[in-house]
Design a protein around this motif. Structure first.
Motif, PDB file in Angstrom:
ATOM      1  N   ARG A  56       7.556   2.755  -5.322  1.00  0.00           N
ATOM      2  CA  ARG A  56       6.776   2.638  -4.087  1.00  0.00           C
ATOM      3  C   ARG A  56       5.875   3.859  -3.958  1.00  0.00           C
ATOM      4  NH1 ARG A  56      11.735   1.804  -0.172  1.00  0.00           N
ATOM      5  NH2 ARG A  56      12.616   3.001  -1.879  1.00  0.00           N
ATOM      6  N   VAL A  57       4.649   3.618  -3.531  1.00  0.00           N
ATOM      7  CA  VAL A  57       3.667   4.695  -3.358  1.00  0.00           C
ATOM      8  C   VAL A  57       2.995   4.553  -1.992  1.00  0.00           C
ATOM      9  CG1 VAL A  57       3.190   4.970  -5.831  1.00  0.00           C
ATOM     10  CG2 VAL A  57       1.855   3.337  -4.501  1.00  0.00           C
ATOM     11  N   ARG A  58       2.461   5.664  -1.506  1.00  0.00           N
ATOM     12  CA  ARG A  58       1.756   5.670  -0.224  1.00  0.00           C
ATOM     13  C   ARG A  58       0.329   5.187  -0.442  1.00  0.00           C
ATOM     14  NH1 ARG A  58       3.697   6.188   4.778  1.00  0.00           N
ATOM     15  NH2 ARG A  58       4.822   8.070   4.261  1.00  0.00           N
ATOM     16  N   HIS A  59       0.003   4.032   0.122  1.00  0.00           N
ATOM     17  CA  HIS A  59      -1.329   3.436   0.036  1.00  0.00           C
ATOM     18  C   HIS A  59      -2.288   4.187   0.961  1.00  0.00           C
ATOM     19  CE1 HIS A  59      -4.314   0.140   0.842  1.00  0.00           C
ATOM     20  NE2 HIS A  59      -4.198  -0.001  -0.468  1.00  0.00           N
ATOM     21  N   ARG A  60      -3.569   4.007   0.783  1.00  0.00           N
ATOM     22  CA  ARG A  60      -4.566   4.713   1.601  1.00  0.00           C
ATOM     23  C   ARG A  60      -4.428   4.408   3.092  1.00  0.00           C
ATOM     24  NH1 ARG A  60      -7.751   0.804  -0.898  1.00  0.00           N
ATOM     25  NH2 ARG A  60      -8.627  -0.718   0.531  1.00  0.00           N
ATOM     26  N   HIS A  61      -3.871   3.238   3.439  1.00  0.00           N
ATOM     27  CA  HIS A  61      -3.684   2.878   4.843  1.00  0.00           C
ATOM     28  C   HIS A  61      -2.392   3.447   5.419  1.00  0.00           C
ATOM     29  CE1 HIS A  61      -7.188   0.391   4.666  1.00  0.00           C
ATOM     30  NE2 HIS A  61      -6.661  -0.440   3.778  1.00  0.00           N
ATOM     31  N   GLY A  62      -1.615   4.136   4.584  1.00  0.00           N
ATOM     32  CA  GLY A  62      -0.389   4.776   5.055  1.00  0.00           C
ATOM     33  C   GLY A  62       0.878   3.986   4.831  1.00  0.00           C
ATOM     34  N   ASP A  63       0.767   2.732   4.420  1.00  0.00           N
ATOM     35  CA  ASP A  63       1.969   1.931   4.188  1.00  0.00           C
ATOM     36  C   ASP A  63       2.479   2.151   2.769  1.00  0.00           C
ATOM     37  OD1 ASP A  63      -0.406   0.622   3.330  1.00  0.00           O
ATOM     38  OD2 ASP A  63       0.642  -1.295   3.190  1.00  0.00           O
ATOM     39  N   TRP A  64       3.751   1.833   2.574  1.00  0.00           N
ATOM     40  CA  TRP A  64       4.353   1.937   1.240  1.00  0.00           C
ATOM     41  C   TRP A  64       4.098   0.649   0.499  1.00  0.00           C
ATOM     42  CZ3 TRP A  64       5.479   6.550  -0.315  1.00  0.00           C
ATOM     43  CH2 TRP A  64       5.901   7.515   0.586  1.00  0.00           C
ATOM     44  N   ARG A  65       3.570   0.762  -0.701  1.00  0.00           N
ATOM     45  CA  ARG A  65       3.281  -0.392  -1.544  1.00  0.00           C
ATOM     46  C   ARG A  65       4.010  -0.195  -2.873  1.00  0.00           C
ATOM     47  NH1 ARG A  65       0.003  -4.292   0.505  1.00  0.00           N
ATOM     48  NH2 ARG A  65      -0.689  -4.769  -1.582  1.00  0.00           N
ATOM     49  N   TRP A  66       4.338  -1.292  -3.507  1.00  0.00           N
ATOM     50  CA  TRP A  66       4.981  -1.247  -4.827  1.00  0.00           C
ATOM     51  C   TRP A  66       3.911  -1.293  -5.911  1.00  0.00           C
ATOM     52  CZ3 TRP A  66       9.893  -0.371  -6.215  1.00  0.00           C
ATOM     53  CH2 TRP A  66      10.879  -0.504  -5.252  1.00  0.00           C
ATOM     54  N   ILE A  67       4.057  -0.440  -6.903  1.00  0.00           N
ATOM     55  CA  ILE A  67       3.216  -0.528  -8.095  1.00  0.00           C
ATOM     56  C   ILE A  67       4.125  -0.553  -9.314  1.00  0.00           C
ATOM     57  CG2 ILE A  67       1.204   0.628  -7.083  1.00  0.00           C
ATOM     58  CD1 ILE A  67       2.018   3.112  -8.771  1.00  0.00           C
ATOM     59  N   GLU A  68       3.608  -1.145 -10.372  1.00  0.00           N
ATOM     60  CA  GLU A  68       4.306  -1.094 -11.661  1.00  0.00           C
ATOM     61  C   GLU A  68       3.382  -0.360 -12.608  1.00  0.00           C
ATOM     62  OE1 GLU A  68       7.422  -3.787 -13.882  1.00  0.00           O
ATOM     63  OE2 GLU A  68       5.551  -4.846 -13.478  1.00  0.00           O
ATOM     64  N   SER A  69       3.903   0.716 -13.175  1.00  0.00           N
ATOM     65  CA  SER A  69       3.109   1.554 -14.079  1.00  0.00           C
ATOM     66  C   SER A  69       3.449   1.236 -15.521  1.00  0.00           C
ATOM     67  CB  SER A  69       3.406   3.035 -13.831  1.00  0.00           C
ATOM     68  OG  SER A  69       2.989   3.399 -12.544  1.00  0.00           O
ATOM     69  N   TYR A  70       2.403   1.220 -16.327  1.00  0.00           N
ATOM     70  CA  TYR A  70       2.527   1.060 -17.765  1.00  0.00           C
ATOM     71  C   TYR A  70       1.778   2.228 -18.379  1.00  0.00           C
ATOM     72  CZ  TYR A  70       3.592  -3.755 -16.483  1.00  0.00           C
ATOM     73  OH  TYR A  70       4.144  -4.876 -15.920  1.00  0.00           O
TER      74      TYR A  70
END
Length: 185
Positions: A56-70
């Protein structure tokens, strides 16, 4: 730390290049996920293998979003670690769908367990009634009593199976392994 990030990255996180290049990922990571994610990055570097990790990362709008990194670690000809090159995809919607499916699956299991327990109650008096009918039945109704008995036994097995499904899904069933003569099964 980062040496380059593309414009979509900066837009996604709402950051300026100078603050990202200095501090890298860590300030953007959810505190509950940061340690495991950074350990995955370190392991990929140490083991010289590709990275695939969700965080989970902090999106520009301040909410937590899930990303998958490769990412792939890069090494010089002499074996010196040069960094990682990679990409990250926003998987928030996928995670939300997975969570919703998991919740629905849990509710289904709870419903089936409750249903099995509720169905079990009426079966006992029905079985007792069939036994009374068997003892007092006239010869011409014997086939009806046998049919009722067979169907109730079938229902009992179905309810027992439902109860077993509930136990299995909640991890409350114990398997006991033993050797059997296959003919007895």
């Amino acid at each position: 730390e980062f040496t380059y990030v593309n414009p979509p990255y900066l837009e996604y996180f709402g950051r300026h290049e100078d603050e990202v290049l200095d501090r890298g990922w860590f300030p953007l990571l959810h505190p509950d996920d940061a340690g495991a994610y950074m350990a995955s990055v370190d392991a990929a570097q140490r083991e010289r293998r590709r990275l695939q990790a969700a965080v989970r990362v902090r999106h520009r709008h301040g909410d937590w979003r899930w990303i998958e990194s490769y990412a792939l670690p890069l090494f010089s000809d002499g074996g010196e670690y040069l960094g990682h090159i990679g990409t990250s995809l926003d998987i928030t919607e996928r995670k939300q769908v997975e969570d919703a499916l998991s919740e629905a699956d849990s509710r289904k299991d709870e419903f089936l367990a409750m249903l099995a327990h509720e169905l079990r109650g009426p079966l006992a008096p029905i079985r007792n009634s069939i036994e009374i009918m068997r003892r007092t039945a006239a010869p011409e109704t014997e086939s009806v009593v046998k049919t009722l008995d067979r169907q109730v036994n079938h229902l009992v097995r179905l309810v027992d199976d439902l109860l077993d499904v509930g136990r299995i899904s909640r991890g409350r069933i114990e398997l006991r392994r033993e050797r059997l003569d296959i003919r007895s099964v």
